[in-house]
Design an enzyme around this catalytic site. Structure first.
Site, PDB file in Angstrom:
ATOM      1  N   SER A  54      -1.885 -51.848  -5.860  1.00  0.00           N
ATOM      2  CA  SER A  54      -3.270 -52.252  -5.596  1.00  0.00           C
ATOM      3  C   SER A  54      -3.720 -53.184  -6.709  1.00  0.00           C
ATOM      4  O   SER A  54      -3.262 -53.050  -7.849  1.00  0.00           O
ATOM      5  CB  SER A  54      -4.175 -51.014  -5.583  1.00  0.00           C
ATOM      6  N   TYR A  92      -6.632 -43.359  -9.795  1.00  0.00           N
ATOM      7  CA  TYR A  92      -6.001 -44.255  -8.809  1.00  0.00           C
ATOM      8  C   TYR A  92      -5.404 -45.484  -9.501  1.00  0.00           C
ATOM      9  O   TYR A  92      -4.266 -45.881  -9.221  1.00  0.00           O
ATOM     10  CB  TYR A  92      -7.063 -44.666  -7.784  1.00  0.00           C
ATOM     11  N   ALA A 142      -4.429 -45.761 -12.592  1.00  0.00           N
ATOM     12  CA  ALA A 142      -3.252 -45.345 -13.369  1.00  0.00           C
ATOM     13  C   ALA A 142      -2.040 -45.189 -12.448  1.00  0.00           C
ATOM     14  O   ALA A 142      -0.929 -45.623 -12.782  1.00  0.00           O
ATOM     15  CB  ALA A 142      -3.543 -44.042 -14.104  1.00  0.00           C
ATOM     16  N   LYS A 184      -1.505 -46.708  -9.585  1.00  0.00           N
ATOM     17  CA  LYS A 184      -1.080 -47.993  -9.026  1.00  0.00           C
ATOM     18  C   LYS A 184      -0.470 -48.904 -10.097  1.00  0.00           C
ATOM     19  O   LYS A 184       0.437 -49.687  -9.818  1.00  0.00           O
ATOM     20  CB  LYS A 184      -2.251 -48.677  -8.320  1.00  0.00           C
ATOM     21  N   ILE A 201      -8.842 -53.990   1.795  1.00  0.00           N
ATOM     22  CA  ILE A 201      -8.314 -54.125   3.155  1.00  0.00           C
ATOM     23  C   ILE A 201      -9.103 -53.181   4.057  1.00  0.00           C
ATOM     24  O   ILE A 201      -9.387 -52.029   3.658  1.00  0.00           O
ATOM     25  CB  ILE A 201      -6.805 -53.766   3.186  1.00  0.00           C
TER      26      ILE A 201
HETATM   27  P1  NAI Z   1      -5.066 -44.646   4.812  1.00  0.00           P
HETATM   28  O1  NAI Z   1      -5.806 -43.525   4.164  1.00  0.00           O
HETATM   29  O2  NAI Z   1      -5.504 -45.149   6.134  1.00  0.00           O
HETATM   30  O3  NAI Z   1      -3.512 -44.313   4.903  1.00  0.00           O
HETATM   31  C1  NAI Z   1      -2.823 -43.603   3.917  1.00  0.00           C
HETATM   32  C2  NAI Z   1      -1.623 -42.970   4.548  1.00  0.00           C
HETATM   33  O4  NAI Z   1      -0.932 -42.182   3.571  1.00  0.00           O
HETATM   34  C3  NAI Z   1      -2.015 -42.031   5.682  1.00  0.00           C
HETATM   35  O5  NAI Z   1      -1.140 -42.246   6.766  1.00  0.00           O
HETATM   36  C4  NAI Z   1      -1.792 -40.653   5.082  1.00  0.00           C
HETATM   37  O6  NAI Z   1      -1.460 -39.670   6.050  1.00  0.00           O
HETATM   38  C5  NAI Z   1      -0.631 -40.926   4.142  1.00  0.00           C
HETATM   39  N1  NAI Z   1      -0.527 -39.899   3.109  1.00  0.00           N
HETATM   40  C6  NAI Z   1      -1.504 -39.499   2.259  1.00  0.00           C
HETATM   41  N2  NAI Z   1      -1.034 -38.508   1.480  1.00  0.00           N
HETATM   42  C7  NAI Z   1       0.253 -38.276   1.850  1.00  0.00           C
HETATM   43  C8  NAI Z   1       1.262 -37.369   1.422  1.00  0.00           C
HETATM   44  N3  NAI Z   1       1.028 -36.477   0.433  1.00  0.00           N
HETATM   45  N4  NAI Z   1       2.475 -37.416   2.017  1.00  0.00           N
HETATM   46  C9  NAI Z   1       2.719 -38.296   3.026  1.00  0.00           C
HETATM   47  N5  NAI Z   1       1.805 -39.186   3.461  1.00  0.00           N
HETATM   48  C10 NAI Z   1       0.583 -39.163   2.892  1.00  0.00           C
HETATM   49  O7  NAI Z   1      -5.081 -45.819   3.739  1.00  0.00           O
HETATM   50  P2  NAI Z   1      -4.595 -47.339   3.786  1.00  0.00           P
HETATM   51  O8  NAI Z   1      -5.779 -48.138   3.423  1.00  0.00           O
HETATM   52  O9  NAI Z   1      -3.827 -47.645   4.992  1.00  0.00           O
HETATM   53  O10 NAI Z   1      -3.634 -47.338   2.483  1.00  0.00           O
HETATM   54  C11 NAI Z   1      -2.234 -47.482   2.519  1.00  0.00           C
HETATM   55  C12 NAI Z   1      -1.763 -47.789   1.098  1.00  0.00           C
HETATM   56  O11 NAI Z   1      -2.339 -49.016   0.653  1.00  0.00           O
HETATM   57  C13 NAI Z   1      -2.177 -46.727   0.065  1.00  0.00           C
HETATM   58  O12 NAI Z   1      -1.143 -46.536  -0.858  1.00  0.00           O
HETATM   59  C14 NAI Z   1      -3.374 -47.361  -0.598  1.00  0.00           C
HETATM   60  O13 NAI Z   1      -3.564 -46.865  -1.905  1.00  0.00           O
HETATM   61  C15 NAI Z   1      -2.961 -48.819  -0.594  1.00  0.00           C
HETATM   62  N6  NAI Z   1      -4.068 -49.742  -0.743  1.00  0.00           N
HETATM   63  C16 NAI Z   1      -5.085 -49.801   0.171  1.00  0.00           C
HETATM   64  C17 NAI Z   1      -6.101 -50.694   0.001  1.00  0.00           C
HETATM   65  C18 NAI Z   1      -7.227 -50.820   0.953  1.00  0.00           C
HETATM   66  O14 NAI Z   1      -8.147 -51.592   0.653  1.00  0.00           O
HETATM   67  N7  NAI Z   1      -7.224 -50.151   2.088  1.00  0.00           N
HETATM   68  C19 NAI Z   1      -6.146 -51.579  -1.182  1.00  0.00           C
HETATM   69  C20 NAI Z   1      -5.038 -51.440  -2.069  1.00  0.00           C
HETATM   70  C21 NAI Z   1      -4.041 -50.559  -1.838  1.00  0.00           C
END
Ligand code: NAI
Length: 242
Positions: free
Chosen positions: A142, A155, A157, A159, A188
Site C-alpha cells: 500500500s 497497517y 508497518a 505494508k 481503491i
Molecule cells: P477487502 O476487505 O475487500 O478484501 C480483503 C480480502 O482479504 C477479503 O477477501 C478477506 O476475506 C481476505 N482476508 C482477510 N483476512 C484474511 C485471513 N486472515 N485469511 C485469508 N483471507 C483473509 O479489501 P481490498 O480493498 O480488496 O484489499 C485487498 C488488498 O489490497 C489488502 O491487502 C489491502 O490492504 C490492499 N490495499 C487496498 C487498498 C484500497 O484502497 N482498497 C489500498 C492499498 C492496499
C-alpha cells in the site's frame, strides 16, 4: 498470456482479489482462491471463471495468519492443481486507531494477517517454485507503507514490512528464476475504503478519483508476465505518493 499457469490468490473472493482473479483467468490462468469466510462468494466466482474463460478454479478456506493451516492449504492445492506458478498475497485487514489508543491485539492482528500471512504463503509455495525452476510472487502492499498514515501505524508497518520482505525474497530467490515484487495501491474503491469517499485524502489524489480494483489487477498481471523485473514496487495510486 498465462495459459497453463496456476495462480494462487489470497483474499481472492472479493474486492481487489476478485479483480485479480478475473484478470489472470482472462489470460488463461487456472485459479486457486484462498478465502477467509464467505464460501458462497468464493465458489460463485470460481464457477463464473470456469464458465467465462474455461479455466480450472477452486476455492479453499484458510486463515493466512496460521502457519500450519497455510501449509495444509498449499499441499491441498498442489494435490489438486499439480503445482503453483503465481502467488498473489492480497489478503489484508485494517484495524485503524490512533497510536495512543491502539491495543496490542490491534497491532498484532494486522501484522499477523498482512505480513506474516504473506510470509506463510511464500514459505510454503517456495519449494514448488524451486522445483519448477521459476515462479512469480506478487504481494499487495500500500502507499501507506511508503508514506505512513496517521491512525494506521499497525497497517503502515505491515505494508512497509511487505516491501522489505519482497526485496529480501527477491534477492534470495533470483538465482532460481523466481521473481518477487509488490504492488502498492493508493485509494481503491472497495469494501475496505467505503468510508473514505468524502475524506480530504481522497480529494488530494492528483488524478482526481479513487482507483478501480481492475487497475490494480492490471499491474499484477503485468508482473505475472514479466521475466526481468524483481524486487520492484509498482504504485497504482493516481499520483498520490509521488
Ligand atoms: P477487502 O476487505 O475487500 O478484501 C480483503 C480480502 O482479504 C477479503 O477477501 C478477506 O476475506 C481476505 N482476508 C482477510 N483476512 C484474511 C485471513 N486472515 N485469511 C485469508 N483471507 C483473509 O479489501 P481490498 O480493498 O480488496 O484489499 C485487498 C488488498 O489490497 C489488502 O491487502 C489491502 O490492504 C490492499 N490495499 C487496498 C487498498 C484500497 O484502497 N482498497 C489500498 C492499498 C492496499
Amino acid at each position: 498470456m498465462l495459459n497453463g499457469k496456476v495462480a494462487l490468490i489470497t483474499g481472492g473472493s472479493r474486492g481487489i482479489g476478485a479483480a485479480i482473479a478475473r484478470e489472470l483467468a482472462s489470460q488463461g490462468a487456472d485459479l486457486a482462491l484462498v478465502y477467509a469466510g464467505n464460501k458462497d462468494t468464493a465458489d460463485a466466482l470460481c464457477a463464473e471463471m470456469t464458465e467465462t474463460y474455461g479455466v480450472k478454479a477452486a476455492a479453499y478456506q484458510c486463515n493466512v495468519a496460521d502457519f500450519n493451516a497455510t501449509k495444509e492449504t498449499v499441499n491441498q492445492i498442489k494435490k489438486e492443481f499439480g503445482t503453483v506458478h503465481i502467488l498473489v498475497n492480497n489478503a489484508g485487514i485494517t484495524k485503524d486507531g490512533l497510536l495512543a489508543m491502539m491495543k496490542d491485539s490491534q497491532f498484532d492482528d494486522v501484522i499477523s494477517v498482512n505480513l506474516k500471512g504473506a510470509f506463510n504463503m511464500i514459505r510454503h509455495c517456495t519449494p514448488l517454485f524451486i522445483r519448477n525452476r521459476g515462479g512469480r510472487i506478487i504481494s499487495i502492499s500500500s502507499v501507506t507503507g511508503i508514506m505512513g498514515n496517521a491512525g494506521q501505524a499497525n497497517y503502515a508497518a505491515s505494508k512497509a514490512g511487505l516491501i522489505g520482505l519482497t526485496k529480501s525474497v527477491a534477492r534470495e530467490l533470483a538465482s532460481r528464476g523466481i521473481t518477487c515484487n509488490a504492488v502498492a495501491p493508493g485509494f481503491i474503491d472497495t469494501d475496505m475504503t467505503k468510508e473514505l469517499h468524502d475524506s480530504p485524502l481522497a480529494a488530494s489524489i492528483p488524478l482526481g478519483r479513487m482507483g478501480k480494483p481492475e487497475e490494480v489487477a492490471q499491474a499484477v498481471a503485468f508482473l505475472a508476465n514479466a521475466d526481468y523485473i524483481t524486487g520492484e514496487v509498482i504504485k497504482v495510486d493516481g499520483g498520490i505518493a509521488m
